[in-house]
Design an enzyme around this catalytic site. Structure first.
Site, PDB file in Angstrom:
ATOM      1  N   SER A 140       0.376  -0.612   0.197  1.00 61.38           N
ATOM      2  CA  SER A 140      -0.089   0.007  -0.249  1.00 61.38           C
ATOM      3  C   SER A 140       0.814   1.447  -0.112  1.00 61.38           C
ATOM      4  O   SER A 140       1.894   1.517  -0.660  1.00 61.38           O
ATOM      5  CB  SER A 140      -1.009  -0.184   1.581  1.00 61.38           C
TER       6      SER A 140
ATOM      7  N   HIS B 201      -7.546  -6.046   0.492  1.00 58.37           N
ATOM      8  CA  HIS B 201      -6.298  -4.745   0.591  1.00 58.37           C
ATOM      9  C   HIS B 201      -5.188  -6.063   2.348  1.00 58.37           C
ATOM     10  O   HIS B 201      -5.818  -5.238   3.423  1.00 58.37           O
ATOM     11  CB  HIS B 201      -6.594  -3.681   1.119  1.00 58.37           C
TER      12      HIS B 201
HETATM   13  C1  GTR Z   1      -5.306   4.249   2.131  1.00 54.09           C
HETATM   14  C2  GTR Z   1      -4.663   5.297   0.890  1.00 54.09           C
HETATM   15  C3  GTR Z   1      -4.316   4.118  -0.065  1.00 54.09           C
HETATM   16  C4  GTR Z   1      -3.417   3.375   0.690  1.00 54.09           C
HETATM   17  C5  GTR Z   1      -3.576   2.805   2.246  1.00 54.09           C
HETATM   18  C6  GTR Z   1      -2.829   2.187   2.343  1.00 54.09           C
HETATM   19  O1  GTR Z   1      -6.259   5.149   2.626  1.00 54.09           O
HETATM   20  O2  GTR Z   1      -5.709   5.424   0.134  1.00 54.09           O
HETATM   21  O3  GTR Z   1      -3.531   4.638  -0.764  1.00 54.09           O
HETATM   22  O4  GTR Z   1      -1.989   3.473   0.871  1.00 54.09           O
HETATM   23  O5  GTR Z   1      -4.466   3.811   2.995  1.00 54.09           O
HETATM   24  O6  GTR Z   1      -1.343   2.355   2.670  1.00 54.09           O
HETATM   25  O7  GTR Z   1      -3.110   1.211   3.529  1.00 54.09           O
END
Ligand code: GTR
Length: 375
Positions: free
Chosen positions: A212, A353
Site C-alpha cells: 500500500s 487489501h
Molecule cells: C489508504 C490510501 C491508499 C493506501 C492505503 C494504505 O487509505 O488511500 O492510497 O496507501 O491507505 O497504505 O494502507
C-alpha cells in the site's frame, strides 16, 4: 502517446519512449543515458519530491548479533543505522534475520507501514505481514524496518523525521521538496547502504517489498536507487503502480486531501486534473527496468484498482523490451493465476487489501525462478 483500454474506456498515456523534443528512444543504451534521467526528474518535480541528499557523510552502523534464533536456523542482527544533519540526529532500527545455511544470502527487505507488532524481533508475535520464518526456510534473509523511523506518518508541515533533520528551516520549502513517501524511500536506500557492508548478504540480490503506502515507497525507492534487484509493489494503488488516467477508486485529489504530507506540493496541482500530468505511473514502473518488478493486487481492492495496476505494467513493457525482456501484455488475469515468466511478475490474490503469506510465497517463487536460488 500510448493508447490503452482501461475499464472498457480508451485512455491515452504519455509514451515513455518519446523524449520532450519528439525523438524516440529505440535502444537500452539511449534509455539509460538520456531518457531514464528525464523521466526520473519528472517524478521528482511533480509527485514524490527531491531528497536533499543521498548517503549522509556520517552514516554509522551498530550491530547486535544473536546467533541461534528460529531453532538455530537463523542469525539475528539488530542494526542501528544512524545519521545526523543540521536539525539533529536520526536512526533506522533494522531487524535482519540471516539464514545460517545460505551465505551469502539473497534478501527481502520489508518497509513496514503497520507498526512494530508486524516485525517482532523476538519472534513471539508472528505476523503474516512479515513471515520471516518462511523466508529463512526458503534460503532468503529477512529484513524489515519501520517507515516511522524515518518520518512519522502524519502531516506536521515537515517538522519531524528526516525533513526536520536535513531541511533548511530558514528557507521556504520548495514546491518540489521531498514528501514523506520520498523520506521513507530514502530510508530504504540507507538500509541498502548497510546490506552492502554485510558479508552474509548477497547485495546484488536484494528485493524491496512494500504494501500500500509502503508499496508506493518501494517503487519510488527502486526508481531512485538502482541497487535494488527486485521491487515488489503489493496493492500500492493510487500514486503507486496504478495509472492515474482512467483509474477508478482513489484519485489524486483523494490522496492529496487525506495524506497531504505524502507527496510534494506540485502534485496538488493535478487534483482532478490527471490528464494534465506530464507523466503517468507506468513510467514509474519503467524506471525499474531492466530489473525485476512484481505488481500484486487483491481482488476486493477496488480503491487501489487492480486493472489500473496491471495495465500500468503493460504500458511499461515497451521499456523492458529495449533489453529484449518480457513484461506483461493483454488483460488482467483471473485471480491467483501468477504470471512469473517475464521480468515483470504479477498476481491478483483473492481477498482484501493486505499483504499475506500467499503474496510472500509468490514473491519467493518469482525470485527463485529468476535468481535460480531454488535449492
Ligand atoms: C489508504 C490510501 C491508499 C493506501 C492505503 C494504505 O487509505 O488511500 O492510497 O496507501 O491507505 O497504505 O494502507
Amino acid at each position: 502517446m500510448t493508447n490503452i483500454v482501461l475499464h472498457g474506456q480508451p485512455v491515452q498515456l504519455p509514451d515513455p519512449l518519446t523524449r520532450p523534443d519528439g525523438t524516440k528512444v529505440t535502444t537500452a543504451a539511449q534509455w539509460k543515458t538520456t531518457r531514464r534521467g528525464e523521466v526520473l526528474e519528472l517524478f521528482r518535480a511533480n509527485i514524490y519530491g527531491r531528497a536533499p541528499l543521498g548517503r549522509p557523510a556520517d552514516l554509522k552502523f551498530e550491530t547486535q548479533v544473536t546467533p541461534n534464533m528460529m531453532d538455530g536456523k537463523a542469525t539475528r542482527k539488530l542494526v542501528k543505522i544512524s545519521y545526523s544533519g543540521p536539525g539533529g540526529a536520526g536512526a533506522i532500527n533494522l531487524i535482519l534475520f540471516v539464514p545460517n545455511a545460505v551465505k551469502p544470502a539473497p534478501c527481502f527487505v520489508l518497509i513496514d507501514n503497520r507498526g512494530a507488532d508486524q516485525i517482532d524481533a523476538a519472534r513471539e508475535k508472528k505476523s503474516p505481514f512479515w513471515p520471516a520464518e518462511q523466508l529463512i526456510e526458503r534460503g532468503y534473509a529477512a529484513a524489515a524496518f519501520l517507515n516511522s523511523d524515518l518520518d512519522p506518518d502524519k502531516f506536521d508541515n515537515f517538522k519531524d523525521g528526516v525533513h526536520g533533520i536535513f531541511d533548511d528551516p530558514h528557507k521556504p520549502r520548495p514546491a518540489d521538496a521531498w514528501g514523506t513517501i520520498a523520506a521513507w524511500a530514502w530510508g530504504a536506500s540507507r538500509v541498502m547502504d548497510y546490506l552492502e557492508t554485510d558479508a552474509a548478504i548477497d547485495a546484488s540480490h536484494v528485493a524491496l517489498v512494500g504494501h500500500s503506502r509502503g508499496g508506493k515507497t518501494a517503487l519510488w525507492a527502486g526508481a531512485e536507487d538502482e541497487r535494488f534487484a527486485l521491487v515488489v509493489s503489493n496493492d500500492s494503488g493510487a500514486s503507486g503502480a496504478a495509472l492515474a488516467r482512467g483509474k477508478v477508486g482513489e484519485h489524486i485529489s483523494n490522496i492529496n486531501q487525506n495524506f497531504p504530507h505524502w507527496f510534494n506540493e506540485n502534485y496538488k496541482k493535478f487534483n482532478e486534473r490527471e490528464n494534465e500530468l506530464p507523466l503517468d505511473q507506468h513510467e514509474l514502473l519503467a524506471l525499474i527496468a531492466p530489473r525485476l518488478l512484481y505488481i500484486a493486487s487483491a481482488s476486493d481492492d477496488a480503491w487501489a484498482d487492480p486493472e489500473a495496476e496491471f495495465k500500468s505494467a503493460v504500458a511499461a513493457t515497451p521499456v523492458y523490451e529495449l533489453w529484449g525482456l518480457k513484461g506483461l501484455s493483454g488483460e488482467l488475469p483471473p485471480v491467483e493465476t501468477p504470471l512469473h515468466e517475464g521480468a515483470i511478475g504479477h498476481h491478483i490474490r483473492n481477498g482484501k487489501h493486505d499483504l499475506t503469506e500467499y503474496d510472500w510465497a509468490r514473491y519467493m517463487d518469482f525470485a527463485d525462478k529468476h535468481w535460480q536460488t531454488k535449492r
